[in-house]
Design a protein around this motif. Structure first.
Motif, PDB file in Angstrom:
ATOM      1  N   ASN A 205       0.824  -1.211   0.000  1.00  0.00           N
ATOM      2  CA  ASN A 205       0.000   0.000   0.000  1.00  0.00           C
ATOM      3  C   ASN A 205       0.859   1.262   0.000  1.00  0.00           C
ATOM      4  O   ASN A 205       0.499   2.272  -0.613  1.00  0.00           O
ATOM      5  CB  ASN A 205      -0.940   0.005   1.199  1.00  0.00           C
ATOM      6  CG  ASN A 205      -2.025  -1.046   1.080  1.00  0.00           C
ATOM      7  OD1 ASN A 205      -2.411  -1.428  -0.036  1.00  0.00           O
ATOM      8  ND2 ASN A 205      -2.529  -1.528   2.207  1.00  0.00           N
ATOM      9  N   MET A 206       1.987   1.209   0.708  1.00  0.00           N
ATOM     10  CA  MET A 206       2.894   2.352   0.712  1.00  0.00           C
ATOM     11  C   MET A 206       3.466   2.588  -0.686  1.00  0.00           C
ATOM     12  O   MET A 206       3.481   3.714  -1.199  1.00  0.00           O
ATOM     13  CB  MET A 206       4.024   2.123   1.721  1.00  0.00           C
ATOM     14  CG  MET A 206       5.009   3.288   1.848  1.00  0.00           C
ATOM     15  SD  MET A 206       6.337   3.278   0.595  1.00  0.00           S
ATOM     16  CE  MET A 206       7.247   1.807   1.100  1.00  0.00           C
TER      17      MET A 206
ATOM     18  N   ARG B  45       2.175   1.535  -3.483  1.00  0.00           N
ATOM     19  CA  ARG B  45       1.065   1.895  -4.375  1.00  0.00           C
ATOM     20  C   ARG B  45       0.767   3.389  -4.283  1.00  0.00           C
ATOM     21  O   ARG B  45       0.493   4.049  -5.291  1.00  0.00           O
ATOM     22  CB  ARG B  45      -0.172   1.079  -4.004  1.00  0.00           C
ATOM     23  CG  ARG B  45      -1.262   1.092  -5.086  1.00  0.00           C
ATOM     24  CD  ARG B  45      -2.548   0.506  -4.534  1.00  0.00           C
ATOM     25  NE  ARG B  45      -2.389  -0.853  -4.088  1.00  0.00           N
ATOM     26  CZ  ARG B  45      -2.524  -1.929  -4.849  1.00  0.00           C
ATOM     27  NH1 ARG B  45      -2.823  -1.772  -6.131  1.00  0.00           N
ATOM     28  NH2 ARG B  45      -2.380  -3.141  -4.362  1.00  0.00           N
ATOM     29  N   GLU B  46       0.808   3.907  -3.072  1.00  0.00           N
ATOM     30  CA  GLU B  46       0.563   5.337  -2.888  1.00  0.00           C
ATOM     31  C   GLU B  46       1.654   6.170  -3.555  1.00  0.00           C
ATOM     32  O   GLU B  46       1.369   7.161  -4.231  1.00  0.00           O
ATOM     33  CB  GLU B  46       0.489   5.658  -1.392  1.00  0.00           C
ATOM     34  CG  GLU B  46       0.076   7.078  -1.068  1.00  0.00           C
ATOM     35  CD  GLU B  46      -1.348   7.396  -1.475  1.00  0.00           C
ATOM     36  OE1 GLU B  46      -1.641   8.576  -1.737  1.00  0.00           O
ATOM     37  OE2 GLU B  46      -2.165   6.451  -1.552  1.00  0.00           O
ATOM     38  N   ARG B  47       2.907   5.766  -3.373  1.00  0.00           N
ATOM     39  CA  ARG B  47       4.024   6.472  -4.016  1.00  0.00           C
ATOM     40  C   ARG B  47       3.938   6.360  -5.535  1.00  0.00           C
ATOM     41  O   ARG B  47       4.258   7.306  -6.261  1.00  0.00           O
ATOM     42  CB  ARG B  47       5.350   5.871  -3.539  1.00  0.00           C
ATOM     43  CG  ARG B  47       5.676   6.068  -2.084  1.00  0.00           C
ATOM     44  CD  ARG B  47       6.280   7.420  -1.797  1.00  0.00           C
ATOM     45  NE  ARG B  47       7.473   7.700  -2.570  1.00  0.00           N
ATOM     46  CZ  ARG B  47       8.223   8.791  -2.401  1.00  0.00           C
ATOM     47  NH1 ARG B  47       7.895   9.670  -1.470  1.00  0.00           N
ATOM     48  NH2 ARG B  47       9.287   9.009  -3.141  1.00  0.00           N
TER      49      ARG B  47
ATOM     50  N   LYS C 274       1.534   6.456  -7.448  1.00  0.00           N
ATOM     51  CA  LYS C 274       0.569   7.345  -8.087  1.00  0.00           C
ATOM     52  C   LYS C 274       1.258   8.496  -8.800  1.00  0.00           C
ATOM     53  O   LYS C 274       0.745   9.045  -9.767  1.00  0.00           O
ATOM     54  CB  LYS C 274      -0.419   7.891  -7.056  1.00  0.00           C
ATOM     55  CG  LYS C 274      -1.378   6.847  -6.506  1.00  0.00           C
ATOM     56  CD  LYS C 274      -2.318   7.447  -5.479  1.00  0.00           C
ATOM     57  CE  LYS C 274      -3.282   6.410  -4.925  1.00  0.00           C
ATOM     58  NZ  LYS C 274      -4.209   6.994  -3.897  1.00  0.00           N
ATOM     59  N   SER C 275       2.422   8.867  -8.303  1.00  0.00           N
ATOM     60  CA  SER C 275       3.170   9.975  -8.911  1.00  0.00           C
ATOM     61  C   SER C 275       4.161   9.503  -9.972  1.00  0.00           C
ATOM     62  O   SER C 275       4.709  10.321 -10.709  1.00  0.00           O
ATOM     63  CB  SER C 275       3.934  10.748  -7.823  1.00  0.00           C
ATOM     64  OG  SER C 275       3.056  11.261  -6.844  1.00  0.00           O
TER      65      SER C 275
END
Length: 210
Positions: free
Chosen positions: A89-90, A92-94, A96-97
């Protein structure tokens, strides 16, 4: 004329009196009126309920895993592993950019080894695997290093490029990979494989259930 007819015993037609309005004693209700009032109240209630419900707009956003077209590395992860998912999840969040990582859940029933360099579920469950866009398969700490580099966190694993740190890091990860099922409170991989095989052979949910 009227008196003569009266004497002859002929009764004059009389207008029928109008029926008096039905007056019910206090505390009593006409059943039909009560039923109608209840139906009306229910209808109003339904209208009110439907008018108050806000329907969420249909999202036209596609799953980022399936829509990744320009990925540089593919991460094969165990979606049933709670500790693993924190890291996923970490990333995946990163991502996004960056849009450089394609995430593939090997625990999904749609997982296909044919689409992932022939890596089957049992093999990938043994340790972390990642696939580069050119088809190269990387494992263990190198896989983490490559993944982190793609989202601007290369410094986290930079030191693992060099010996003897690389060997030590892989040894530590090997211990984690060996015991991660026990650490996360899950059954051994052998039992999971048996359950998955049974589920795959079960064609009728009413007859065969896990």
């Amino acid at each position: 004329m009227a008196s003569s007819l009266a004497r002859l015993g002929v009764a004059l037609p009389r207008a029928r009196p109008r029926a008096a309005a039905r007056v019910l004693p206090p505390g009593r209700w006409d059943a039909a009126a009560l039923g109608a009032s209840r139906r009306a109240a229910l209808n109003v209630g339904r209208c009110q309920i439907h008018s108050d419900v806000k329907v969420a707009p249909t999202s036209d956003l596609k799953n980022e895993d399936s829509s990744s077209k320009n990925w540089r590395i593919k991460m094969l992860y165990d979606g049933d592993c709670p500790l693993c998912m924190r890291e996923v999840n970490m990333l995946r969040e990163r991502n996004k950019s960056y849009g450089a990582i394609k995430f593939v859940d090997i625990s999904s029933k749609d997982y296909s080894p044919d689409d992932n360099q022939g890596l089957d579920y049992e093999t990938v469950m043994g340790r972390i695997h990642a696939i580069l866009s050119d088809g190269t398969v990387v494992t263990d700490v190198e896989a983490f290093r490559r993944l982190y580099e793609e989202v601007g966190l290369g410094w986290v694993y930079a030191v693992t490029k060099y010996e003897p740190v690389a060997t030590m890091a892989n040894a530590v990860y090997g211990v984690w990979a060996k015991y991660r099922m026990q650490i996360t409170g899950r059954p051994p991989l052998e039992e999971i494989m048996v359950s998955r095989k049974a589920a795959g052979e079960c064609k009728d949910d009413k007859v065969c259930k896990m």
